[in-house]
Design a protein around this motif. Sequence first.
Motif, PDB file in Angstrom:
ATOM      1  N   UNK A  96      -9.042   4.245   8.767  1.00  0.00           N
ATOM      2  CA  UNK A  96      -7.727   3.782   9.626  1.00  0.00           C
ATOM      3  C   UNK A  96      -7.012   4.267   8.250  1.00  0.00           C
ATOM      4  N   UNK A  97      -5.583   3.978   8.175  1.00  0.00           N
ATOM      5  CA  UNK A  97      -4.534   4.102   7.573  1.00  0.00           C
ATOM      6  C   UNK A  97      -4.025   3.531   7.813  1.00  0.00           C
ATOM      7  N   UNK A  98      -3.891   2.280   7.939  1.00  0.00           N
ATOM      8  CA  UNK A  98      -3.182   0.334   8.428  1.00  0.00           C
ATOM      9  C   UNK A  98      -4.127  -0.202   8.632  1.00  0.00           C
ATOM     10  N   UNK A  99      -4.199  -1.401   7.953  1.00  0.00           N
ATOM     11  CA  UNK A  99      -4.566  -2.427   8.085  1.00  0.00           C
ATOM     12  C   UNK A  99      -5.592  -2.558   9.743  1.00  0.00           C
ATOM     13  N   UNK A 100      -6.483  -3.472   9.896  1.00  0.00           N
ATOM     14  CA  UNK A 100      -6.950  -3.560  11.209  1.00  0.00           C
ATOM     15  C   UNK A 100      -7.195  -4.783  11.474  1.00  0.00           C
ATOM     16  N   UNK A 101      -6.784  -5.279  12.938  1.00  0.00           N
ATOM     17  CA  UNK A 101      -6.359  -6.634  13.154  1.00  0.00           C
ATOM     18  C   UNK A 101      -7.283  -6.742  14.368  1.00  0.00           C
TER      19      UNK A 101
END
Length: 124
Positions: A96-101
């Motif tokens: 992913x190009x973003x943090x995962x939550x």
Amino acid sequence: VQLVESGGGSVQDGGSLRLSCAASGYTFGSKGMGWFRQAPGKERERVAGMSVGRTYYADSVKGRFAISRDNAKNTVYLQMNSLKPEDTGMYYCAASSVPLWDWNWRFGSNYNYWGQGTQVTVSS
């Protein structure tokens, strides 16, 4: 970005495997990584995801699978223990190009890059 999975194979019920996903052209940083799987005739399903300091698991694998990463090797792992026949499928690594939550790791649309997959077969 290239993701290359390895480590799949055939094992008996109760066996273990460790999948690896080597990433090139991609720096983990605060971004997320995940593992998904797809069994024949079924939809792709989430297995595990992680960002810095956080890991997430599907209920079906919780307590049996563990996701981890080695930043120095730019590699993500999925340790799979107590494998069951229902774990059979093609396993895909995703970046992913973003943090995962907890609210976004489970959706494939949040991952930008995918590997080619590695087959896991668990026989009873």
